[in-house]
Design an enzyme around this catalytic site. Structure first.
Site, mmCIF file in Angstrom:
data_model
loop_
_atom_site.group_PDB
_atom_site.id
_atom_site.type_symbol
_atom_site.label_atom_id
_atom_site.label_comp_id
_atom_site.label_asym_id
_atom_site.label_seq_id
_atom_site.Cartn_x
_atom_site.Cartn_y
_atom_site.Cartn_z
ATOM 1 C CG HIS A 144 -2.128 -1.073 1.146
ATOM 2 N ND1 HIS A 144 -3.239 -0.818 1.972
ATOM 3 C CD2 HIS A 144 -2.000 -2.039 0.461
ATOM 4 C CE1 HIS A 144 -3.991 -1.901 1.552
ATOM 5 N NE2 HIS A 144 -3.284 -2.620 0.879
ATOM 6 C CE1 TYR B 209 -4.327 3.760 9.253
ATOM 7 C CE2 TYR B 209 -4.855 3.568 11.669
ATOM 8 C CZ TYR B 209 -4.146 3.245 10.837
ATOM 9 O OH TYR B 209 -3.119 2.157 10.953
ATOM 10 N N PRO C 69 -2.342 -0.099 19.228
ATOM 11 C CG PRO C 69 -4.291 -1.181 18.918
ATOM 12 C CD PRO C 69 -3.604 -0.756 19.888
ATOM 13 C CE1 TYR D 4 -0.239 3.623 9.707
ATOM 14 C CE2 TYR D 4 0.555 2.832 7.701
ATOM 15 C CZ TYR D 4 -0.512 2.740 9.013
ATOM 16 O OH TYR D 4 -1.235 1.948 9.004
ATOM 17 C CE LYS E 212 5.507 2.810 13.210
ATOM 18 N NZ LYS E 212 5.290 2.385 11.922
HETATM 19 C C1 PHB Z 1 -4.857 -4.613 10.932
HETATM 20 O O1 PHB Z 1 -5.067 -4.780 9.978
HETATM 21 O O2 PHB Z 1 -5.190 -5.394 11.771
HETATM 22 C C2 PHB Z 1 -4.419 -3.210 11.502
HETATM 23 C C3 PHB Z 1 -4.077 -2.076 10.687
HETATM 24 C C4 PHB Z 1 -3.395 -0.935 11.210
HETATM 25 C C5 PHB Z 1 -3.629 -0.750 12.444
HETATM 26 C C6 PHB Z 1 -4.085 -1.734 13.326
HETATM 27 C C7 PHB Z 1 -4.396 -2.973 12.989
HETATM 28 O O3 PHB Z 1 -3.189 0.659 12.952
#
Ligand code: PHB
Ligand code: APR
Length: 384
Positions: free
Chosen positions: A72, A194, A286, A377, A290
């Site tokens: 991505h 997000y 989460p 990120y 990270k």
């Molecule tokens: C996930 O795909 O499980 C996932 C993706 C991004 C995050 C946390 C979990 O910030």
């Protein structure tokens, strides 16, 4: 029994350490409390930094990840009725993330270790640290003598507890948890979303072309059974369908779990022959994805340091292990806290809420702010 490095825990940290050390000809034994099936089926965040991908590829673990993972080049921040793309290809050229389930990484690591003949033992539920003066573990009525003990046993393991008197602990908890949802439905967008909605934070992620992963900010005492399928979809739709023309596709939900949100660091990460790595030493919420990436970064440093110890007898890298890792750990602590406070709904006053909105707006409009988000990120370069 005797080995050079006794590794407690077969999560990503312990398994990658075993793989890297055995590739250098250093004997290891890995002791894991749970079954192989359990380790291979735990669903956790699935975002790999560029450096994590590079590390796994260099270690010969890239085949399936490169074939099945999805690269991505951006993520979306959604708030105030609009989506704002953080474009990695423009802001941090050449660096991207790979979406590949953590349990897939674990399966690849277990297969590679077994193929290399590494002594990997599952279902060992009575490991104890016998002592650090003459380092050894005990389990199942046996004694395992070693030069070093690698505590890769996660946040609830025995390693950190065994040296607690030598550690300083830094901790923060958040007034909410994440409800994690796995569903058999194609992702509704090609990239992660997000969403900082007025109803609380929500994340749209994915595992494959036909499996989506979602998270909802929920009260900290939430249990998975508190949420019906209908209620989950209604809330996910309400938090994501906030921009014109976006519809969230729904499908059968296959798993629901609740994850606590916590920031935690134990320092130092080495006490004599005991070396902590991954979740055993530090936890991040989460939001920045990270956790796994930090575990990989620790183990990279540790494998190199132990390699140098056995190759040349020099302990320079080993002596620097804790400080080297903690620099990256604290950067990730800050980033994860920042993403968490930026995106979640807090029971705060109107002033704080206005500040949060202004900050989000600044990230969406300012190239400098967006670059700061993007470079953290995708993962900052390693020190080595
Ligand atoms: C996930 O795909 O499980 C996932 C993706 C991004 C995050 C946390 C979990 O910030
Ligand atoms: N004896 C043996 N094994 C143990 C013990 C014990 N007393 N206690 C815990 N373990 C095992 C757990 O069963 C688990 O398999 O240690 C392993 C630790 O693995 P993880 O929790 O996955 O931690 P780590 O390898 O550091 O990986 C970090 O995992 O938690 C996620 O988000 C986190 O992505 C990050 C990654």
């Amino acid at each position: 029994m005797k080995t050079r490095v006794a590794i407690i825990g077969a999560g990503p940290a312990g398994l990658l350490l075993a793989h890297l050390l055995s590739a250098k000809g250093i004997d290891v034994v890995v002791l894991e409390r749970r079954s192989r099936e359990h380790c291979e089926s735990r669903v956790r965040a699935g975002v790999l930094e560029q450096g994590t991908v590079d590390t796994l590829v260099e270690a010969g673990l890239g085949e399936r990840m490169l074939a099945e993972g999805h690269v991505h080049h951006g993520i979306e921040l959604r708030f105030g009725g609009a989506g704002h793309r953080i474009a990695f290809e423009d802001l941090v050229p050449g660096r991207a993330i790979t979406v590949y389930g953590q349990q897939e990484v674990v399966k690849d690591l277990i297969a590679a270790n077994l193929a290399a003949g590494v002594d990997l033992r599952f279902d060992v539920d009575d490991v104890a640290i016998g002592g650090l003066d003459r380092p050894h573990l005990t389990f199942g009525g046996q004694r395992l003598d070693c030069d070093f003990i690698a505590g890769c046993d996660g946040f609830h393991g025995i390693s950190r507890a065994a040296v607690a008197a030598h550690l300083d602990v830094f901790e923060k908890t958040y007034p909410f948890a994440w409800l994690g949802v796995l569903a058999d439905v194609a992702p509704s967008a090609p990239e992660l979303i997000y969403a900082a909605s007025e109803r609380g934070f929500s994340l749209h992620s994915m595992r494959s072309d036909s499996v989506s992963r979602f998270y909802l900010q929920v009260p900290p005492d939430t249990r998975p059974e508190d949420w019906s399928e209908d209620a989950i979809w209604a809330e996910l739709k309400a938090r994501h369908e906030t921009v014109p023309g976006f519809t969230l596709a729904t499908g059968p939900i296959t798993q629901v779990d609740v994850a606590a949100m916590r920031s935690f660091v134990a320092e130092p990460m080495r006490v004599g022959p005991l070396l902590l790595a991954g979740d055993a030493a530090h936890i991040v919420p989460p939001t920045g994805a990270k956790g796994l990436n930090l575990a990989v970064a620790d183990v990279r440093v540790l494998a190199r340091a132990l390699g140098e110890h056995y190759r040349s007898g020099s302990d320079e890298l080993l002596d620097a292990y804790s400080a080297t890792c903690l620099r990256r750990v604290w950067r990730a602590q800050h980033f994860s806290w920042w993403m968490t406070t930026l995106l979640h709904r807090f029971e705060s006053d109107d002033y704080d809420r206005r500040l949060q909105r202004s900050h989000l707006d600044y990230v969406a409009r300012s190239r400098a702010q967006a670059t700061a988000l993007a470079e953290n990120y995708v993962g900052l370069p390693y020190d080595d």
